[in-house]
Design a protein around this motif. Structure first.
Motif, PDB file in Angstrom:
ATOM      1  N   GLY A 466      -7.711   3.520  -2.125  1.00  0.00           N
ATOM      2  CA  GLY A 466      -9.038   4.133  -3.268  1.00  0.00           C
ATOM      3  C   GLY A 466      -8.915   3.455  -4.780  1.00  0.00           C
ATOM      4  N   TRP A 467      -9.087   4.736  -5.591  1.00  0.00           N
ATOM      5  CA  TRP A 467      -8.995   4.725  -6.992  1.00  0.00           C
ATOM      6  C   TRP A 467      -7.680   4.810  -7.572  1.00  0.00           C
ATOM      7  CZ3 TRP A 467     -13.550   2.597  -9.222  1.00  0.00           C
ATOM      8  CH2 TRP A 467     -14.600   2.777  -8.306  1.00  0.00           C
ATOM      9  N   THR A 468      -6.598   4.669  -6.699  1.00  0.00           N
ATOM     10  CA  THR A 468      -5.246   4.968  -7.378  1.00  0.00           C
ATOM     11  C   THR A 468      -4.606   3.838  -8.062  1.00  0.00           C
ATOM     12  OG1 THR A 468      -3.973   4.273  -5.454  1.00  0.00           O
ATOM     13  CG2 THR A 468      -4.706   6.579  -5.246  1.00  0.00           C
ATOM     14  N   ASP A 469      -3.310   3.976  -8.690  1.00  0.00           N
ATOM     15  CA  ASP A 469      -2.619   3.032  -9.434  1.00  0.00           C
ATOM     16  C   ASP A 469      -2.138   2.080  -8.526  1.00  0.00           C
ATOM     17  OD1 ASP A 469      -3.353   4.379 -11.735  1.00  0.00           O
ATOM     18  OD2 ASP A 469      -1.436   5.550 -11.735  1.00  0.00           O
ATOM     19  N   GLU A 470      -2.088   2.034  -7.142  1.00  0.00           N
ATOM     20  CA  GLU A 470      -1.408   1.138  -6.218  1.00  0.00           C
ATOM     21  C   GLU A 470      -1.924  -0.485  -6.766  1.00  0.00           C
ATOM     22  OE1 GLU A 470      -1.199  -1.705  -3.049  1.00  0.00           O
ATOM     23  OE2 GLU A 470      -3.069  -0.951  -3.757  1.00  0.00           O
ATOM     24  N   THR A 471      -3.109  -0.599  -6.801  1.00  0.00           N
ATOM     25  CA  THR A 471      -3.654  -1.928  -7.266  1.00  0.00           C
ATOM     26  C   THR A 471      -3.032  -2.529  -8.420  1.00  0.00           C
ATOM     27  OG1 THR A 471      -5.453  -3.355  -7.078  1.00  0.00           O
ATOM     28  CG2 THR A 471      -5.723  -1.235  -8.348  1.00  0.00           C
ATOM     29  N   TYR A 472      -3.021  -1.514  -9.609  1.00  0.00           N
ATOM     30  CA  TYR A 472      -2.212  -2.119 -10.932  1.00  0.00           C
ATOM     31  C   TYR A 472      -0.926  -2.304 -10.533  1.00  0.00           C
ATOM     32  CZ  TYR A 472      -7.196  -0.413 -12.135  1.00  0.00           C
ATOM     33  OH  TYR A 472      -8.337  -0.204 -12.154  1.00  0.00           O
ATOM     34  N   GLN A 473      -0.215  -1.675  -9.930  1.00  0.00           N
ATOM     35  CA  GLN A 473       1.224  -1.687  -9.547  1.00  0.00           C
ATOM     36  C   GLN A 473       1.521  -3.182  -9.176  1.00  0.00           C
ATOM     37  OE1 GLN A 473       2.611   1.691  -7.792  1.00  0.00           O
ATOM     38  NE2 GLN A 473       2.107   3.060  -9.332  1.00  0.00           N
ATOM     39  N   GLN A 474       0.637  -3.355  -8.091  1.00  0.00           N
ATOM     40  CA  GLN A 474       0.907  -4.629  -7.352  1.00  0.00           C
ATOM     41  C   GLN A 474       0.472  -5.713  -8.140  1.00  0.00           C
ATOM     42  OE1 GLN A 474      -1.985  -6.174  -4.095  1.00  0.00           O
ATOM     43  NE2 GLN A 474      -0.302  -5.265  -2.803  1.00  0.00           N
TER      44      GLN A 474
END
Length: 578
Positions: A466-474
């Motif tokens: 969803g809209w979490t920070d996961e994509t930015y951490q990756q």
């Protein structure tokens, strides 16, 4: 009116009296309770309690340095606080402090794992925190050994030893258990910091070492400053040595700039990245699986129309993300035709992310997470199968055992690993394909660069989170890999954030979350190898081996000498205090 009195013969102060007023007795009891509370608070905020607070603050500071934050300097601060918390402690309390540090770091960092699959996912953060605890114990042991060195030697060498121990801990977490999960590697906190160029010189592991060295040098600086209170002149050399240990990592960072690739002299090709979006975020993003494929085909046709209109450059190849075809296109003619139509329209090969059945047996639930080169004329060709499926997500280790505790295990997939690096020839371009979380594993990225990849592609599906920070951490991990290996990195995500990352680690362009679109960057095709690619593995093994050998040697020395003196040679205090 007479004041009521008590005739119990007791004195609240501990003596004996008669006719004590009731209000005086109540005040005395309140005072006694207040003194007890103050005593407990003093004990809590004493050496042990204050160290607990410092360890928790250290973990939170380290977490706050990771994307989407750009506060890179909080990573050294966080490790510096950990060093202060465990310095001089015995192994047992250091284990507890390390666990608290790990929990305060990993729980908020990995909170995205629980967004759609519930609190069961928090167990991953707990496991990673448990693996951090032995590192804290090793740091404490090393500090107690360092207390018997000369003060100047300890000021310089203990931060080096501590940083090597931290690298050893990350090496453990990168491999154990179930193939490891190095998501919280400290190097990935540095894509916006001045230490980043060092990754091109000594690899991501070297970057992690320098970051940890800066942190534990802060510990040494704080301790030297405390020892210098009231006696500046004799403590001045210790402070200067601590400052040198702190500055040294940044000097290496500056030196690394000379090895960072820019791609200015490399040939270029336009490579298109498609982000088709998904009908909805979460675990059910692919409930209408054809819709996901259709969305990516539609966006590719929109790019083809823009190329014909002259508003977009013609690409040499197109990249679709992981799970852009969640139906096996080898078996499903409708999915295959969607992809073929899009490829014919754009007129160049498409690297498709697909789920492919592993067997013709319908009862066999095994499958592959695969990248397929789809030619506009001949259809599917070369493939890459994800080598490191994610445990507890793409596959479930010990499924029957964990099912005893929760039925959530049946939501994990049945993906099987591939056995070859993701080196693909797409329209004559040597592409290095890594799928989703594989970008966090240094060896998987290094393998494709060693295999001749001139550009790195990260096919990923972040819709689950969803809209979490996961994509930015990756994305931060991809930025470090770009600098480490001197390659442009193209992130193709189903729902975002898709991005183009320069070999310098800069994000050149991107598509926001849950927004359909395409990118058409002119990508440098770089063949030169960075020192970081070559030295990454030797640096990791060298630092880990040196740290372990030093621990063993000091343990042997300690056993030969017997119980160490409880006072530090520099008079800094009792190192064995509980």
């Amino acid at each position: 009116m007479a004041t009521p009195t008590l005739h119990d013969g007791s004195d609240p102060a501990g003596g004996s009296t008669h006719d004590v007023p009731a209000d005086a007795l109540a005040r005395a009891r309140r005072d006694r309770r207040r003194l007890r509370r103050q005593g407990r608070l003093r004990r809590l905020l004493g050496a042990g309690g204050l160290r607990i607070l410092v360890a928790v603050l250290g973990g939170l500071a380290l977490y706050a340095s990771y994307a989407p934050s750009t506060l890179w300097w909080l990573a050294p601060v966080g490790l510096g606080l950990l060093g202060l918390a465990v310095h001089g402690r015995r192994i047992r309390p250091a284990l507890g402090l390390g666990l608290l540090f790990g929990l305060s770091f990993y729980v908020p960092l990995l909170i995205w794992t629980s967004v759609y699959i519930g609190p069961v996912a928090v167990s991953l953060a707990v496991l990673e925190a448990m693996l951090t605890a032995p590192v804290a114990a090793a740091l404490a042991f090393s500090s107690r050994r360092a207390a018997h060195w000369r003060p100047g030697t300890a000021t310089v060498l203990w931060p080096l030893w501590a940083a090597a121990l931290w690298v050893a801990g990350e090496a453990l977490r990168a491999r154990f258990p179930f193939g490891g999960f190095p998501w919280g590697g400290i190097a990935f906190s540095q894509p916006d910091g001045p230490l980043l160029p060092a990754a091109s010189l000594i690899g991501a592991t070297g970057l992690a070492f320098l970051t940890a060295l800066a942190g534990f040098a802060l510990t040494g600086l704080a301790r030297a400053g405390w020892a210098a209170r009231g006696r500046w002149r004799p403590a001045r050399p210790l402070l200067l040595l601590a400052v040198v240990a702190l500055i040294a990592p940044f000097v290496v960072g500056v030196a690394g700039r000379a090895t960072v690739q820019t791609g200015e002299d490399a040939p270029r090709s336009v490579i298109a990245v498609i982000q088709g979006n998904v009908p909805e975020p979460g675990l059910e993003f692919n409930a209408t699986r054809r819709a996901v494929t259709q969305l990516h085909a539609d966006r590719t046709r929109a790019l083809a129309a823009a190329v014909r209109a002259g508003t977009a450059p013609a690409p040499r190849l197109v990249v679709w993300p992981e799970n852009s075809s969640d139906i096996d296109p080898y078996r499903d003619p409708v999915a295959a035709e969607m992809i073929s139509d899009a490829a014919r329209d754009i007129g160049v090969p498409i690297l498709v992310g697909a789920v492919v059945d592993a067997s013709d047996d319908p009862d066999d639930r095994g499958s592959y997470n695969m990248g397929i080169v789809w030619d506009p004329q001949t259809g599917p060709g070369q493939t890459y199968t994800k080598r490191h499926p994610v445990p507890f997500a793409e596959y479930m280790p010990w499924r029957s055992f964990f099912r005893l505790f929760t039925s959530w295990v049946d939501r994990a997939g049945f993906f099987l690993p591939g056995d070859a690096p993701g080196n693909l020839d797409v329209a004559g371009v040597p592409v290095g394909d890594v799928i989703c979380f594989e970008v966090v594993y240094e060896n998987l990225v290094r393998d494709v660069v060693a295999g001749g990849a001139q550009v790195l592609v990260v096919q990923t599906n972040n819709a689950t989170f969803g809209w979490t920070d996961e994509t930015y951490q990756q994305q931060a991990m991809s930025r470090v890999r770009a600098v480490e290996n001197g390659r442009e990195v193209l992130i193709a995500a189903t729902s975002g954030v898709s991005a183009v990352i320069a070999p310098t680690g800069a994000v050149e362009s991107s598509i926001p979350l849950f927004t359909p679109g395409y990118l058409t960057p002119s990508v440098p095709l770089i063949s030169t190898t960075t020192p970081g690619t070559v030295l990454g593995a030797p640096v990791e093994w060298g630092l880990t081996g040196a740290a372990m050998l030093a621990l063993v040697w000091q343990a042997i020395v300690s056993m030969r000498r017997g119980r160490p003196d409880r006072r530090t040679p520099d008079g800094a205090g009792t190192v064995g205090a509980r």
